[in-house]
Enzyme design. Structure first.
Site, PDB file in Angstrom:
ATOM      1  N   HIS A   1      -3.542   0.403  -3.603  1.00  0.00           N
ATOM      2  CA  HIS A   1      -4.338   1.154  -2.626  1.00  0.00           C
ATOM      3  C   HIS A   1      -5.083   0.188  -1.711  1.00  0.00           C
ATOM      4  O   HIS A   1      -5.340  -0.966  -2.076  1.00  0.00           O
ATOM      5  CB  HIS A   1      -5.319   2.055  -3.366  1.00  0.00           C
TER       6      HIS A   1
ATOM      7  N   ARG B   1       0.242   8.908  -5.598  1.00  0.00           N
ATOM      8  CA  ARG B   1       0.631   8.416  -4.276  1.00  0.00           C
ATOM      9  C   ARG B   1       1.213   7.011  -4.339  1.00  0.00           C
ATOM     10  O   ARG B   1       2.094   6.659  -3.547  1.00  0.00           O
ATOM     11  CB  ARG B   1      -0.554   8.483  -3.316  1.00  0.00           C
TER      12      ARG B   1
ATOM     13  N   GLU C   1      -7.318   2.909  -7.182  1.00  0.00           N
ATOM     14  CA  GLU C   1      -8.311   2.696  -6.132  1.00  0.00           C
ATOM     15  C   GLU C   1      -9.718   2.676  -6.731  1.00  0.00           C
ATOM     16  O   GLU C   1      -9.942   3.115  -7.866  1.00  0.00           O
ATOM     17  CB  GLU C   1      -8.188   3.805  -5.076  1.00  0.00           C
TER      18      GLU C   1
ATOM     19  N   ARG D   1       0.836  -1.202   0.000  1.00  0.00           N
ATOM     20  CA  ARG D   1       0.000   0.000   0.000  1.00  0.00           C
ATOM     21  C   ARG D   1       0.871   1.253   0.000  1.00  0.00           C
ATOM     22  O   ARG D   1       1.945   1.282   0.601  1.00  0.00           O
ATOM     23  CB  ARG D   1      -0.919   0.020   1.226  1.00  0.00           C
ATOM     24  N   HIS D   2       0.385   2.286  -0.657  1.00  0.00           N
ATOM     25  CA  HIS D   2       1.111   3.559  -0.745  1.00  0.00           C
ATOM     26  C   HIS D   2       1.269   4.225   0.629  1.00  0.00           C
ATOM     27  O   HIS D   2       0.599   3.881   1.603  1.00  0.00           O
ATOM     28  CB  HIS D   2       0.375   4.517  -1.685  1.00  0.00           C
TER      29      HIS D   2
END
Length: 215
Positions: A156, A64, A88, A14-15
């Site tokens: 995401h 991101r 996302e 995940r970012h």
């Protein structure tokens, strides 16, 4: 090549943190940048993930995620393949709103979502549709791995949950059983005799609150 025995593995990363994560705002496909803390998280996690000697690196094209992936690319020399299929969940009119604002403006839709019913949040995508577009990207990349290779997928919170659920063969109503990922933490799937299996979940840090998860 990784030289690691045991079959291929996929790391879902995940970012890092964004300002909307901190505000508990539904980001969806809105392109919100990392905070300074988010960049620091990405650099720290990249040092750990580089030790896995990944073979391939794919990422959502939203900033991101792409900027998080770039930190691992710097350390490994890998090229990053950016794919919009890893974005996302598109959440329409929910995007940019806090969960409290969503609950106030769309109470019936929000409560159905919280009960785990299939909901087009804000008129956007179903979670099953997110899996439909994201999982093929991952499987195509995994096909390119050497025999015992490692793929890192930067995406995401909500999308990673759908990919894990689909690849583990869980019914969509059970995907919420997979808890959210903290910023810049990861989950790992390994290939077993009967399909993919979960090796690690929300790894990479001492326990921290899961904030800004897209669900």
């Amino acid at each position: 090549m990784s030289g690691r025995a045991g079959g291929p593995r996929i790391v879902f990363w995940r970012h890092g943190q964004t300002s909307w994560n901190l505000e508990n705002r539904f980001q969806g496909t809105t392109d919100i940048p990392l905070t300074e803390t988010g960049y620091a998280q990405a650099r720290r996690s990249a040092r750990l993930l580089a030790g896995l000697k990944p073979d391939l690196l794919v990422s959502s094209d939203l900033g991101r995620a792409a900027d998080t992936a770039a930190e691992l690319a710097k350390l490994t020399g890998l090229d990053v393949k950016h794919d919009p299929g890893l974005r996302e969940t598109y959440a329409g009119s929910w995007q940019g709103l806090t969960h409290a604002e969503i609950r106030a403006r769309f109470p019936e839709e929000y409560e159905a979502f919280r009960r785990g019913e299939p909901v087009r949040r804000g008129g956007g995508e179903l979670t099953s549709e997110v899996a439909d577009r994201s999982v093929p990207v991952v499987l195509a990349a995994a096909e390119e791995l050497p025999e015992d290779g490692t793929l890192v997928v930067v995406s995401h919170g909500g999308t990673i949950r759908t990919m894990l659920g689909r690849l583990l063969g869980l019914e969509p109503e059970l995907w919420e059983a997979l808890g959210g990922l903290s910023n810049c933490c990861w989950s790992v799937l390994g290939r077993g005799a009967r399909g993919w299996k979960l090796l690690e979940h929300n790894a990479g840090t001492l326990p921290e609150p899961v904030i800004g998860d897209e669900s």
